[in-house]
Enzyme design. Sequence first.
Site, PDB file in Angstrom:
ATOM      1  N   ASP A   1     -36.130   6.098 -25.473  1.00 32.71           N
ATOM      2  CA  ASP A   1     -34.941   6.563 -24.751  1.00 32.71           C
ATOM      3  C   ASP A   1     -33.715   6.623 -25.653  1.00 32.71           C
ATOM      4  O   ASP A   1     -33.726   6.109 -26.779  1.00 32.71           O
ATOM      5  CB  ASP A   1     -34.677   5.680 -23.525  1.00 32.71           C
ATOM      6  CG  ASP A   1     -34.877   4.175 -23.805  1.00 32.71           C
ATOM      7  OD1 ASP A   1     -34.787   3.768 -24.981  1.00 32.71           O
ATOM      8  OD2 ASP A   1     -35.115   3.428 -22.850  1.00 32.71           O
TER       9      ASP A   1
ATOM     10  N   GLU B   1     -35.945   3.924 -13.984  1.00 33.40           N
ATOM     11  CA  GLU B   1     -35.355   3.065 -12.975  1.00 33.40           C
ATOM     12  C   GLU B   1     -36.151   3.143 -11.674  1.00 33.40           C
ATOM     13  O   GLU B   1     -37.005   4.034 -11.526  1.00 33.40           O
ATOM     14  CB  GLU B   1     -33.895   3.504 -12.750  1.00 33.40           C
ATOM     15  CG  GLU B   1     -33.024   3.465 -14.017  1.00 33.40           C
ATOM     16  CD  GLU B   1     -32.693   2.048 -14.487  1.00 33.40           C
ATOM     17  OE1 GLU B   1     -33.550   1.165 -14.386  1.00 33.40           O
ATOM     18  OE2 GLU B   1     -31.560   1.838 -14.969  1.00 33.40           O
TER      19      GLU B   1
ATOM     20  N   HIS C   1     -37.807  -1.871 -15.170  1.00 27.86           N
ATOM     21  CA  HIS C   1     -38.007  -0.561 -15.788  1.00 27.86           C
ATOM     22  C   HIS C   1     -38.721  -0.664 -17.132  1.00 27.86           C
ATOM     23  O   HIS C   1     -38.634  -1.674 -17.835  1.00 27.86           O
ATOM     24  CB  HIS C   1     -36.699   0.236 -15.925  1.00 27.86           C
ATOM     25  CG  HIS C   1     -35.679  -0.287 -16.880  1.00 27.86           C
ATOM     26  ND1 HIS C   1     -34.329  -0.132 -16.689  1.00 27.86           N
ATOM     27  CD2 HIS C   1     -35.810  -0.954 -18.065  1.00 27.86           C
ATOM     28  CE1 HIS C   1     -33.680  -0.669 -17.693  1.00 27.86           C
ATOM     29  NE2 HIS C   1     -34.555  -1.180 -18.549  1.00 27.86           N
TER      30      HIS C   1
ATOM     31  N   ASP D   1     -34.645  -4.915 -13.943  1.00 33.87           N
ATOM     32  CA  ASP D   1     -35.064  -4.297 -12.682  1.00 33.87           C
ATOM     33  C   ASP D   1     -36.503  -3.774 -12.759  1.00 33.87           C
ATOM     34  O   ASP D   1     -36.953  -3.049 -11.878  1.00 33.87           O
ATOM     35  CB  ASP D   1     -34.091  -3.171 -12.276  1.00 33.87           C
ATOM     36  CG  ASP D   1     -34.062  -2.013 -13.266  1.00 33.87           C
ATOM     37  OD1 ASP D   1     -34.808  -2.046 -14.277  1.00 33.87           O
ATOM     38  OD2 ASP D   1     -33.301  -1.055 -13.047  1.00 33.87           O
TER      39      ASP D   1
END
Length: 261
Positions: A67, A143, A138, A136
Amino acid sequence: MEVIIRPNAESAVKLTAKLIADSFRAKPDTTIGLATGRTMEALYAELSRMNKEEDLDFSLAKTFNLDEYIGLPAENVNSYRYYMNFHLFNNINIDKRNTHLPNGMAPDDKAEAARYEEEIKHAGGIDIQLLGIGRDGHIGFNEPLSSLGSRTRAKALTPETYAQNSPLFENPEDMPKRAFTMGVGTIMDARRIFMLVTGAEKADVFAKAIEGPVTSMISATALQLHPNVVVVCDEAAAKNLVGREYYDFVFQNEPEWEPYR
Ligand code: GLP
Protein backbone atom coordinates in the site's frame (compact mmCIF):
# COMPACT_ATOMS: atom_id res chain seq x y z
CA MET A 1 -2.32 -22.29 8.29
CA GLU A 2 0.61 -22.75 10.67
CA VAL A 3 0.83 -20.63 13.80
CA ILE A 4 4.27 -20.37 15.40
CA ILE A 5 4.45 -18.75 18.81
CA ARG A 6 7.83 -17.45 20.00
CA PRO A 7 8.63 -16.23 23.52
CA ASN A 8 9.17 -12.60 22.51
CA ALA A 9 9.09 -10.17 19.60
CA GLU A 10 12.81 -10.51 18.92
CA SER A 11 12.65 -14.27 18.38
CA ALA A 12 9.44 -13.92 16.28
CA VAL A 13 11.27 -11.42 14.07
CA LYS A 14 14.33 -13.70 13.78
CA LEU A 15 12.23 -16.68 12.75
CA THR A 16 10.34 -14.65 10.14
CA ALA A 17 13.63 -13.32 8.76
CA LYS A 18 14.95 -16.87 8.50
CA LEU A 19 11.84 -17.98 6.60
CA ILE A 20 12.34 -15.12 4.15
CA ALA A 21 16.07 -15.76 3.87
CA ASP A 22 15.47 -19.45 3.13
CA SER A 23 12.98 -18.50 0.40
CA PHE A 24 15.63 -16.29 -1.23
CA ARG A 25 18.31 -18.97 -0.89
CA ALA A 26 16.01 -21.47 -2.63
CA LYS A 27 14.92 -18.95 -5.31
CA PRO A 28 17.19 -15.90 -5.56
CA ASP A 29 14.78 -14.15 -7.95
CA THR A 30 11.90 -14.34 -5.49
CA THR A 31 9.17 -11.74 -5.89
CA ILE A 32 8.21 -10.62 -2.41
CA GLY A 33 5.23 -8.56 -1.30
CA LEU A 34 6.21 -6.18 1.52
CA ALA A 35 4.39 -4.54 4.41
CA THR A 36 5.06 -1.41 6.45
CA GLY A 37 4.29 -0.43 10.07
CA ARG A 38 6.21 -0.49 13.32
CA THR A 39 6.27 -4.29 13.54
CA MET A 40 8.22 -4.57 10.30
CA GLU A 41 11.00 -2.19 11.31
CA ALA A 42 12.80 -4.84 13.39
CA LEU A 43 12.34 -7.40 10.62
CA TYR A 44 13.87 -5.09 8.01
CA ALA A 45 16.77 -4.36 10.37
CA GLU A 46 17.38 -8.10 10.70
CA LEU A 47 17.19 -8.69 6.91
CA SER A 48 19.62 -5.78 6.41
CA ARG A 49 22.00 -7.38 8.92
CA MET A 50 21.74 -10.77 7.20
CA ASN A 51 22.46 -9.10 3.86
CA LYS A 52 25.69 -7.67 5.26
CA GLU A 53 26.83 -10.45 7.56
CA GLU A 54 25.37 -13.67 6.21
CA ASP A 55 25.54 -13.29 2.42
CA LEU A 56 21.79 -13.04 2.06
CA ASP A 57 21.56 -11.84 -1.52
CA PHE A 58 18.78 -9.56 -2.79
CA SER A 59 20.40 -8.69 -6.14
CA LEU A 60 17.71 -10.53 -8.09
CA ALA A 61 14.80 -9.72 -5.77
CA LYS A 62 11.63 -8.03 -6.97
CA THR A 63 9.36 -6.33 -4.44
CA PHE A 64 5.78 -5.06 -4.39
CA ASN A 65 4.50 -3.16 -1.39
CA LEU A 66 0.98 -3.64 -0.14
CA ASP A 67 0.00 0.00 0.00
CA GLU A 68 0.83 3.70 -0.20
CA TYR A 69 -0.81 6.86 1.12
CA ILE A 70 -2.62 8.93 -1.49
CA GLY A 71 -1.23 12.46 -1.76
CA LEU A 72 2.27 11.81 -0.37
CA PRO A 73 5.22 12.06 -2.77
CA ALA A 74 8.10 9.58 -2.44
CA GLU A 75 10.29 12.23 -0.70
CA ASN A 76 7.78 12.72 2.12
CA VAL A 77 9.15 11.05 5.28
CA ASN A 78 5.74 9.49 5.96
CA SER A 79 5.30 7.94 2.52
CA TYR A 80 5.74 4.20 2.40
CA ARG A 81 8.31 4.63 -0.39
CA TYR A 82 10.41 6.68 2.02
CA TYR A 83 9.85 4.10 4.79
CA MET A 84 10.97 1.24 2.53
CA ASN A 85 14.07 3.05 1.28
CA PHE A 86 15.00 4.01 4.84
CA HIS A 87 14.34 0.70 6.60
CA LEU A 88 15.34 -1.73 3.88
CA PHE A 89 16.19 -0.82 0.29
CA ASN A 90 19.02 1.62 1.13
CA ASN A 91 20.64 -1.01 3.36
CA ILE A 92 20.66 -4.07 1.08
CA ASN A 93 22.00 -4.99 -2.35
CA ILE A 94 18.68 -4.63 -4.14
CA ASP A 95 18.28 -2.92 -7.50
CA LYS A 96 15.77 -0.16 -6.67
CA ARG A 97 14.34 -0.42 -10.19
CA ASN A 98 12.92 -3.76 -9.07
CA THR A 99 11.11 -2.25 -6.07
CA HIS A 100 7.49 -1.27 -6.59
CA LEU A 101 4.87 0.66 -4.66
CA PRO A 102 1.68 2.31 -5.84
CA ASN A 103 2.31 5.94 -6.79
CA GLY A 104 0.57 8.06 -4.16
CA MET A 105 0.70 11.07 -6.50
CA ALA A 106 -0.93 9.39 -9.51
CA PRO A 107 -3.58 11.68 -11.01
CA ASP A 108 -6.10 8.92 -11.71
CA ASP A 109 -6.87 6.43 -8.90
CA LYS A 110 -8.44 3.79 -11.08
CA ALA A 111 -5.68 3.89 -13.70
CA GLU A 112 -2.99 3.67 -11.01
CA ALA A 113 -4.66 0.70 -9.34
CA ALA A 114 -4.99 -1.10 -12.67
CA ARG A 115 -1.36 -0.31 -13.53
CA TYR A 116 -0.17 -1.80 -10.23
CA GLU A 117 -2.17 -5.00 -10.73
CA GLU A 118 -0.72 -5.27 -14.24
CA GLU A 119 2.83 -4.77 -12.93
CA ILE A 120 2.39 -7.63 -10.42
CA LYS A 121 1.02 -9.86 -13.17
CA HIS A 122 3.88 -8.93 -15.51
CA ALA A 123 6.39 -9.91 -12.78
CA GLY A 124 4.84 -13.38 -12.68
CA GLY A 125 2.85 -12.87 -9.48
CA ILE A 126 4.03 -12.74 -5.88
CA ASP A 127 5.97 -15.71 -4.48
CA ILE A 128 5.87 -14.69 -0.85
CA GLN A 129 3.73 -12.02 0.73
CA LEU A 130 4.69 -10.52 4.06
CA LEU A 131 1.84 -9.20 6.22
CA GLY A 132 1.27 -7.46 9.52
CA ILE A 133 -2.17 -6.78 10.95
CA GLY A 134 -3.84 -3.47 11.75
CA ARG A 135 -5.70 -2.91 15.02
CA ASP A 136 -8.99 -3.18 13.14
CA GLY A 137 -7.90 -6.48 11.56
CA HIS A 138 -6.89 -5.06 8.21
CA ILE A 139 -4.24 -6.52 5.95
CA GLY A 140 -2.70 -3.90 3.69
CA PHE A 141 -5.29 -1.14 4.07
CA ASN A 142 -8.26 -3.44 3.50
CA GLU A 143 -10.53 -1.87 6.05
CA PRO A 144 -13.72 -3.52 7.42
CA LEU A 145 -16.19 -4.55 4.70
CA SER A 146 -13.47 -4.71 2.05
CA SER A 147 -14.60 -7.41 -0.35
CA LEU A 148 -12.65 -10.60 0.24
CA GLY A 149 -12.27 -10.69 -3.55
CA SER A 150 -11.08 -7.08 -3.88
CA ARG A 151 -8.19 -5.97 -6.09
CA THR A 152 -5.82 -3.00 -5.82
CA ARG A 153 -7.78 0.22 -5.37
CA ALA A 154 -8.05 3.47 -3.44
CA LYS A 155 -9.57 3.03 0.04
CA ALA A 156 -10.80 5.47 2.69
CA LEU A 157 -9.14 4.68 6.03
CA THR A 158 -11.08 4.05 9.25
CA PRO A 159 -10.90 6.35 12.30
CA GLU A 160 -9.17 3.46 14.10
CA THR A 161 -6.42 3.27 11.47
CA TYR A 162 -6.16 7.04 11.58
CA ALA A 163 -5.67 6.88 15.37
CA GLN A 164 -3.10 4.09 14.98
CA ASN A 165 -0.96 5.70 12.29
CA SER A 166 -1.35 9.49 12.66
CA PRO A 167 1.03 9.71 15.68
CA LEU A 168 3.79 8.76 13.21
CA PHE A 169 3.24 12.10 11.43
CA GLU A 170 4.91 15.26 12.73
CA ASN A 171 1.49 16.92 12.46
CA PRO A 172 -0.97 14.04 12.98
CA GLU A 173 -3.61 15.90 10.95
CA ASP A 174 -1.32 15.63 7.90
CA MET A 175 -2.02 11.90 7.64
CA PRO A 176 -3.90 11.25 4.40
CA LYS A 177 -7.43 9.88 4.75
CA ARG A 178 -7.05 7.58 1.75
CA ALA A 179 -4.53 5.06 0.48
CA PHE A 180 -3.92 2.70 -2.41
CA THR A 181 -3.91 -0.88 -1.25
CA MET A 182 -3.61 -4.29 -2.84
CA GLY A 183 -7.00 -5.95 -2.47
CA VAL A 184 -7.67 -9.00 -0.34
CA GLY A 185 -7.97 -10.96 -3.60
CA THR A 186 -4.59 -9.62 -4.78
CA ILE A 187 -2.99 -10.74 -1.50
CA MET A 188 -4.67 -14.15 -1.69
CA ASP A 189 -3.05 -14.73 -5.12
CA ALA A 190 0.42 -14.85 -3.49
CA ARG A 191 1.87 -18.36 -3.51
CA ARG A 192 2.91 -18.25 0.13
CA ILE A 193 2.09 -15.81 2.94
CA PHE A 194 4.08 -14.96 6.07
CA MET A 195 2.28 -12.92 8.73
CA LEU A 196 4.18 -11.37 11.65
CA VAL A 197 2.23 -10.15 14.69
CA THR A 198 3.73 -8.93 17.96
CA GLY A 199 2.48 -7.12 21.05
CA ALA A 200 -0.43 -7.44 23.49
CA GLU A 201 -2.46 -4.69 21.82
CA LYS A 202 -2.99 -7.02 18.83
CA ALA A 203 -4.09 -10.06 20.92
CA ASP A 204 -7.87 -9.56 20.53
CA VAL A 205 -8.00 -8.88 16.84
CA PHE A 206 -5.33 -11.49 16.16
CA ALA A 207 -7.35 -14.28 17.82
CA LYS A 208 -10.40 -13.22 15.79
CA ALA A 209 -8.33 -13.21 12.60
CA ILE A 210 -6.88 -16.69 13.13
CA GLU A 211 -9.69 -18.55 14.90
CA GLY A 212 -12.84 -16.50 14.29
CA PRO A 213 -15.34 -16.88 11.48
CA VAL A 214 -14.31 -15.60 8.05
CA THR A 215 -15.79 -12.13 7.60
CA SER A 216 -15.13 -9.04 5.51
CA MET A 217 -15.31 -7.09 8.79
CA ILE A 218 -11.81 -8.46 9.52
CA SER A 219 -9.98 -8.80 6.24
CA ALA A 220 -7.21 -10.92 7.82
CA THR A 221 -9.74 -13.77 8.30
CA ALA A 222 -9.52 -14.37 4.53
CA LEU A 223 -6.12 -15.95 5.17
CA GLN A 224 -7.94 -18.99 6.58
CA LEU A 225 -8.87 -19.77 2.95
CA HIS A 226 -5.27 -19.63 1.70
CA PRO A 227 -3.46 -22.98 1.38
CA ASN A 228 0.02 -21.80 2.42
CA VAL A 229 0.15 -19.35 5.31
CA VAL A 230 2.67 -19.23 8.15
CA VAL A 231 1.80 -16.90 11.03
CA VAL A 232 4.59 -16.01 13.44
CA CYS A 233 3.72 -14.21 16.66
CA ASP A 234 5.04 -13.55 20.16
CA GLU A 235 3.54 -14.69 23.48
CA ALA A 236 1.89 -11.32 24.04
CA ALA A 237 -0.03 -11.41 20.75
CA ALA A 238 -0.89 -15.12 21.22
CA LYS A 239 -2.52 -14.78 24.61
CA ASN A 240 -6.14 -15.14 23.40
CA LEU A 241 -5.57 -18.06 21.03
CA VAL A 242 -7.71 -21.03 22.00
CA GLY A 243 -5.77 -23.63 20.05
CA ARG A 244 -2.25 -22.71 21.09
CA GLU A 245 -1.40 -26.04 22.68
CA TYR A 246 -1.93 -27.73 19.32
CA TYR A 247 -0.01 -25.01 17.42
CA ASP A 248 2.96 -25.54 19.74
CA PHE A 249 2.70 -29.31 19.29
CA VAL A 250 2.80 -28.95 15.50
CA PHE A 251 5.81 -26.66 15.65
CA GLN A 252 7.67 -29.03 17.98
CA ASN A 253 6.86 -32.20 16.02
CA GLU A 254 6.54 -31.47 12.30
CA PRO A 255 9.89 -32.18 10.57
CA GLU A 256 9.41 -29.08 8.39
CA TRP A 257 9.98 -26.86 11.45
CA GLU A 258 13.07 -28.63 12.76
CA PRO A 259 15.52 -26.05 11.34
CA TYR A 260 13.51 -23.21 12.93
CA ARG A 261 13.17 -24.54 16.47
C1 GLP B 1 -0.42 -0.19 8.42
C2 GLP B 1 -0.19 -1.02 7.18
C3 GLP B 1 -0.43 -2.51 7.44
C4 GLP B 1 0.28 -2.94 8.72
C5 GLP B 1 -0.23 -2.12 9.88
C6 GLP B 1 0.38 -2.55 11.21
O1 GLP B 1 -1.76 0.07 8.64
N1 GLP B 1 -1.03 -0.62 6.09
O2 GLP B 1 0.05 -3.25 6.34
O3 GLP B 1 0.05 -4.30 8.95
O4 GLP B 1 0.12 -0.77 9.61
O5 GLP B 1 1.12 -1.57 11.80
P1 GLP B 1 2.01 -1.72 13.09
O6 GLP B 1 3.04 -2.75 12.79
O7 GLP B 1 2.57 -0.37 13.29
O8 GLP B 1 1.10 -2.16 14.17
